[in-house]
Design a protein around this motif. Structure first.
Motif, PDB file in Angstrom:
ATOM      1  N   GLY A 196       0.816  -1.211   0.000  1.00  0.00           N
ATOM      2  CA  GLY A 196       0.000   0.000   0.000  1.00  0.00           C
ATOM      3  C   GLY A 196       0.848   1.259   0.000  1.00  0.00           C
ATOM      4  O   GLY A 196       0.552   2.228  -0.706  1.00  0.00           O
ATOM      5  N   LEU A 197       1.928   1.247   0.798  1.00  0.00           N
ATOM      6  CA  LEU A 197       2.823   2.402   0.834  1.00  0.00           C
ATOM      7  C   LEU A 197       3.527   2.588  -0.503  1.00  0.00           C
ATOM      8  O   LEU A 197       3.762   3.719  -0.948  1.00  0.00           O
ATOM      9  N   PHE A 198       3.867   1.474  -1.154  1.00  0.00           N
ATOM     10  CA  PHE A 198       4.498   1.535  -2.476  1.00  0.00           C
ATOM     11  C   PHE A 198       3.576   2.257  -3.464  1.00  0.00           C
ATOM     12  O   PHE A 198       4.000   3.161  -4.190  1.00  0.00           O
ATOM     13  N   MET A 245       9.030  -7.009  -0.888  1.00  0.00           N
ATOM     14  CA  MET A 245       8.249  -5.768  -0.894  1.00  0.00           C
ATOM     15  C   MET A 245       9.042  -4.611  -0.313  1.00  0.00           C
ATOM     16  O   MET A 245       8.951  -3.469  -0.793  1.00  0.00           O
ATOM     17  N   LEU A 246       9.844  -4.882   0.720  1.00  0.00           N
ATOM     18  CA  LEU A 246      10.672  -3.825   1.301  1.00  0.00           C
ATOM     19  C   LEU A 246      11.663  -3.298   0.270  1.00  0.00           C
ATOM     20  O   LEU A 246      11.912  -2.086   0.188  1.00  0.00           O
ATOM     21  N   SER A 302       7.786  -5.276  14.216  1.00  0.00           N
ATOM     22  CA  SER A 302       8.839  -5.765  13.331  1.00  0.00           C
ATOM     23  C   SER A 302       9.892  -4.670  13.155  1.00  0.00           C
ATOM     24  O   SER A 302       9.610  -3.604  12.604  1.00  0.00           O
ATOM     25  N   GLY A 303      11.104  -4.933  13.647  1.00  0.00           N
ATOM     26  CA  GLY A 303      12.163  -3.944  13.552  1.00  0.00           C
ATOM     27  C   GLY A 303      12.516  -3.599  12.122  1.00  0.00           C
ATOM     28  O   GLY A 303      12.744  -2.424  11.790  1.00  0.00           O
ATOM     29  N   SER A 304      12.551  -4.618  11.241  1.00  0.00           N
ATOM     30  CA  SER A 304      12.903  -4.356   9.845  1.00  0.00           C
ATOM     31  C   SER A 304      11.844  -3.492   9.164  1.00  0.00           C
ATOM     32  O   SER A 304      12.169  -2.563   8.413  1.00  0.00           O
ATOM     33  N   SER A 305      10.573  -3.773   9.442  1.00  0.00           N
ATOM     34  CA  SER A 305       9.501  -2.988   8.827  1.00  0.00           C
ATOM     35  C   SER A 305       9.538  -1.546   9.310  1.00  0.00           C
ATOM     36  O   SER A 305       9.424  -0.603   8.513  1.00  0.00           O
ATOM     37  N   MET A 306       9.707  -1.368  10.616  1.00  0.00           N
ATOM     38  CA  MET A 306       9.663  -0.014  11.157  1.00  0.00           C
ATOM     39  C   MET A 306      10.896   0.787  10.733  1.00  0.00           C
ATOM     40  O   MET A 306      10.794   1.983  10.438  1.00  0.00           O
ATOM     41  N   TRP A 307      12.074   0.147  10.697  1.00  0.00           N
ATOM     42  CA  TRP A 307      13.268   0.883  10.296  1.00  0.00           C
ATOM     43  C   TRP A 307      13.234   1.203   8.801  1.00  0.00           C
ATOM     44  O   TRP A 307      13.717   2.249   8.382  1.00  0.00           O
ATOM     45  N   THR A 308      12.655   0.306   8.004  1.00  0.00           N
ATOM     46  CA  THR A 308      12.491   0.621   6.580  1.00  0.00           C
ATOM     47  C   THR A 308      11.608   1.852   6.410  1.00  0.00           C
ATOM     48  O   THR A 308      11.922   2.753   5.615  1.00  0.00           O
ATOM     49  N   LEU A 309      10.533   1.902   7.173  1.00  0.00           N
ATOM     50  CA  LEU A 309       9.589   3.011   7.078  1.00  0.00           C
ATOM     51  C   LEU A 309      10.196   4.308   7.602  1.00  0.00           C
ATOM     52  O   LEU A 309      10.173   5.352   6.934  1.00  0.00           O
ATOM     53  N   MET A 310      10.782   4.260   8.809  1.00  0.00           N
ATOM     54  CA  MET A 310      11.320   5.466   9.433  1.00  0.00           C
ATOM     55  C   MET A 310      12.654   5.876   8.808  1.00  0.00           C
ATOM     56  O   MET A 310      12.936   7.061   8.622  1.00  0.00           O
ATOM     57  N   GLY A 311      13.486   4.879   8.498  1.00  0.00           N
ATOM     58  CA  GLY A 311      14.796   5.186   7.952  1.00  0.00           C
ATOM     59  C   GLY A 311      14.721   5.881   6.614  1.00  0.00           C
ATOM     60  O   GLY A 311      15.536   6.752   6.304  1.00  0.00           O
TER      61      GLY A 311
END
Length: 538
Positions: free
Chosen positions: A34-36, A382-383, A434-443
Motif C-alpha cells: 500500500g505504501l508503495f 516488498m521492502l 517488526s524492527g525491519s519494517s519499522m526501520w524501513t519506514l522510518m529510515g
C-alpha cells in the motif's frame, strides 16, 4: 472515588485500544504494498506539479520522478528483480544466519546461556539474568522462549522467587532486544537498510556496517543489564514476595507435551535436525560441557588467526593509508568474520556433544535457518521495492530537504530532534513490532533528513534502537507476549494481559531513560558509536 478496580479498568481499556488499533494494521507485506502504491501516486502528482529540491552540497536541482509515467513504469518492469535481489540486508542477514542457525540448532547458544546462569552466585543472579537476556538477541526470537523459563528454574534452584527470574528474563530479552555485546543478524539487517536509503545524498556520511553501532551496543548492554538486575532485585522480587505470588508451577496435564511438535526420535537423524534444543535444565551434561570447551578453544584459535592476519603493517586488510578506519577491507569483511566466529565454534560443539553426527548434517541445519527466514525473504521482496522506489522517485530527498528546512526554521536541529525521533519510534513500536519494517519506514525519511542536519546515519540508527525495543514488552502486537502469558499462567492461572503489562512496566521506563542516557553520553562526548562512525558528518 477511584480505587484499584478503577485503575485496572482504565488500564484494560487503554490496552484494549492499543490492541484494537494494532489489529487494524494490515500484514507487513500488504502494508508496504500500500505504501508503495501511495508513494507511486504522490510521486506522479509531484512530477506533474514540477516539484524539485536542491540538496545542500549539490549545485543542481533534484526533480521528483513519478512512478505512473512512461519512465516510471519502464523502470519498474526492468528493475523488479534487481530491486529485490539488491535489497542490502539480504546479502548480510542470510549469510550470517547460516552460521547462527548452526550455533542455535546444535545447542551451543542455549548451553552457553545455561552455563552462564547456572554458575552465577545467588546475589548475582538478577544481574546475570539481565546480562544474558539483553545479549540473547544473538539467538534471534528463540531468546524469548529459552531465557525466561531457564531464568525461573535457576532462581528457584538458588532459593529465590522463580517468577522474578521468569519476568526479568522476558523483560531483559524484549526491552533490550536491539543491543548485544556480539554482532548479530539484526546488526546486519539494520545496516543494510540504512545504507539503502542514503543514496543520492551529496555526503551520505560513513558507510554503515554490522559493527557500526558496536561501541554503543556494548555500552548499552552493560548499562541495561545493570538496570534489569536492579529492577529484578529491588522492585520485582520484593513485590512478588509481598503479594505472596506462588513459587511453584501449577500442575498441568499438558505441561509435558512436546512444545515443538517434533516427531519421535529417530536414531538416523541428528538431534540438531529434529528441533531447536528445548532442554532448559540449568545443569549441563558431560557431552555439553565437552562441547562448550571445544567451542571455546576453536573460537580462541580463530580469533588469534584473524588478529595475526590483520595486524601486520602490510596486511591487505588495511586501507591505502595503512589504517583500518574510516574504511578498509577489514570493515568490509565483517560478515565473513562473524560467519566464521559463529560457524567454527558451532561445528566444534555439535560434533563434540553429538548434536551433529556427520558432515551432511551441517547443510541440512543451515537449510532450517533459511526455512525459518522464509517469511522475511517474502517481506524483503516488498521492502526492496519500496526502498528502491523511494530512492528512484526522489520523494525521499524531497521529504528530507523539506523536513530539514522545517526543523531549522523552528531551531530544532540538535539533540532534541533526536529525542523526538526516539519518542516517535517508541510509540510506533506499540503498533509495528517488526524492527525491519519499522526501520524501513522510518529510515527512508529520517536517515536522509538527519544527514542533511549533519548527523551520521550510523548514529541515527543507534538512536532508533532505543525506541525500537524499550516498549515492545508492553504491546499486545508482540506475538511473544502471548507466549510469555502462557508461561506466566503456569504460576498464576488467573493472569491476563493486564498482569503481563503490570509486570513489564517497571522495566520499560528505566530501560528507556537509561538507554537514552547512554546515547546522550555518546553525543556529549563525541565518542564514536562504532568503528569509524562519529556523531556528526565531517
Amino acid at each position: 472515588m477511584s480505587g484499584p478496580g478503577t485503575t485496572a479498568t482504565r488500564t484494560d481499556r487503554a490496552l484494549a485500544t492499543v490492541e484494537r488499533l494494532g489489529n487494524r494494521l494490515p500484514d507487513p507485506f500488504l502494508l508496504f504494498l500500500g505504501l508503495f502504491l501511495l508513494v507511486g501516486v504522490i510521486s506522479t502528482v509531484l512530477q506533474v506539479l514540477g516539484t524539485a529540491v536542491t540538496i545542500p552540497g549539490s549545485d543542481e536541482e533534484t526533480a521528483v520522478r513519478g512512478l505512473f509515467t512512461g519512465d516510471g513504469l519502464s523502470w519498474l518492469t526492468v528493475n523488479l528483480g534487481p530491486n529485490f535481489i539488491g535489497f542490502p540486508p539480504l546479502v548480510t542477514v542470510v549469510t550470517i544466519l547460516l552460521a547462527v542457525t548452526v550455533a542455535e540448532r546444535t545447542g551451543l547458544l542455549a548451553a552457553a546461556i545455561r552455563a552462564s546462569l547456572g554458575s552465577a552466585p545467588r546475589w548475582l543472579l538478577p544481574y546475570a539474568v539481565g546480562f544474558v537476556g539483553v545479549n540473547a538477541s544473538v539467538m534471534a526470537d528463540a531468546a524469548f522462549i529459552v531465557v525466561p523459563p531457564l531464568a525461573a528454574m535457576v532462581f528457584k534452584a538458588a532459593g529465590r522467587h522463580p517468577l522474578a527470574g521468569l519476568v526479568g528474563g522476558f523483560a531483559a530479552v524484549g526491552a533490550g532486544y536491539s543491543t548485544s555485546m556480539l554482532v548479530t543478524s539484526l546488526d546486519a539487517l539494520f545496516s543494510g537498510i540504512t545504507n539503502s536509503v542514503t543514496a543520492g545524498l551529496p555526503d551520505p556520511g560513513a558507510t554503515v556496517t554490522p559493527i557500526s553501532n558496536l561501541w554503543f551496543n556494548m555500552a548499552s548492554s552493560v548499562v541495561l543489564a545493570l538496570v534489569a538486575g536492579l529492577v529484578i532485585d529491588r522492585v520485582v522480587e520484593p513485590r512478588l514476595v509481598r503479594e505472596g505470588a506462588p513459587v511453584d508451577m501449577v500442575e498441568d496435564a499438558d505441561a509435558d507435551a512436546d512444545i515443538d511438535g517434533s516427531p519421535a526420535e529417530d536414531d538416523d537423524v541428528a538431534p540438531a535436525l529434529r528441533a531447536m534444543p528445548t532442554d532448559l535444565s540449568p545443569d549441563l551434561d558431560p557431552g555439553e560441557r565437552r562441547g562448550l570447551r571445544a567451542a571455546g578453544i576453536v573460537f580462541a584459535l580463530l580469533a588469534i588467526v584473524i588478529v595475526a592476519v590483520v595486524l601486520p603493517g602490510g596486511s591487505p586488510w588495511r586501507n591505502e593509508d595503512g589504517n583500518f578506519l574510516p574504511e578498509s577491507p577489514l570493515l568490509d569483511s565483517t560478515v565473513f568474520i562473524v560467519f566464521v566466529l559463529f560457524l567454527g565454534p558451532a561445528l566444534a560443539y555439535g560434533f563434540t556433544s553429538g548434536s551433529l553426527r556427520r558432515a551432511a548434517d551441517v547443510p541440512k541445519v543451515m537449510g532450517l535457518g533459511i526455512k525459518d527466514m522464509a517469511a522475511f525473504i517474502v517481506l524483503a521482496f516488498m521492502l526492496g521495492q519500496f526502498i528502491a522506489l523511494f530512492n528512484w522517485t526522489n520523494v525521499g530527498s524531497a521529504l528530507a530537504v523539506t523536513g530539514a528546512d522545517g526543523l531549522e526554521s523552528i531551531g530544532l536541529t540538535g539533540y532534541p530532534a533526536i529525542i523526538g525521533f526516539i519518542l516517535l519510534a517508541s510509540v510506533l513500536n506499540l503498533f509495528i513490532v517488526s524492527g525491519s519494517s519499522m526501520w524501513t519506514l522510518m529510515g527512508a525519511v529520517f536517515v536522509p533528513l538527519f544527514a542533511l542536519l549533519g548527523f551520521e546515519p550510523g548514529f541515527v540508527q543507534a538512536a532508533f534502537r532505543v525506541g525500537d525495543s524499550a516498549t515492545q514488552v508492553i504491546t499486545p502486537m508482540n506475538p511473544y507476549i502471548w507466549i510469555f502469558l502462557v508461561m506466566l499462567k503456569r504460576y498464576e492461572p488467573q493472569a491476563g494481559l493486564g498482569t503481563v503489562i503490570s509486570r513489564m512496566i517497571p522495566f520499560v521506563v528505566p530501560f528507556w531513560f537509561a538507554w537514552v542516557a547512554v546515547l546522550t553520553v555518546f553525543y556529549l562526548t563525541g565518542a564514536d558509536v562504532g568503528p569509524g562512525v562519529d556523531i556528526r558528518i565531517d
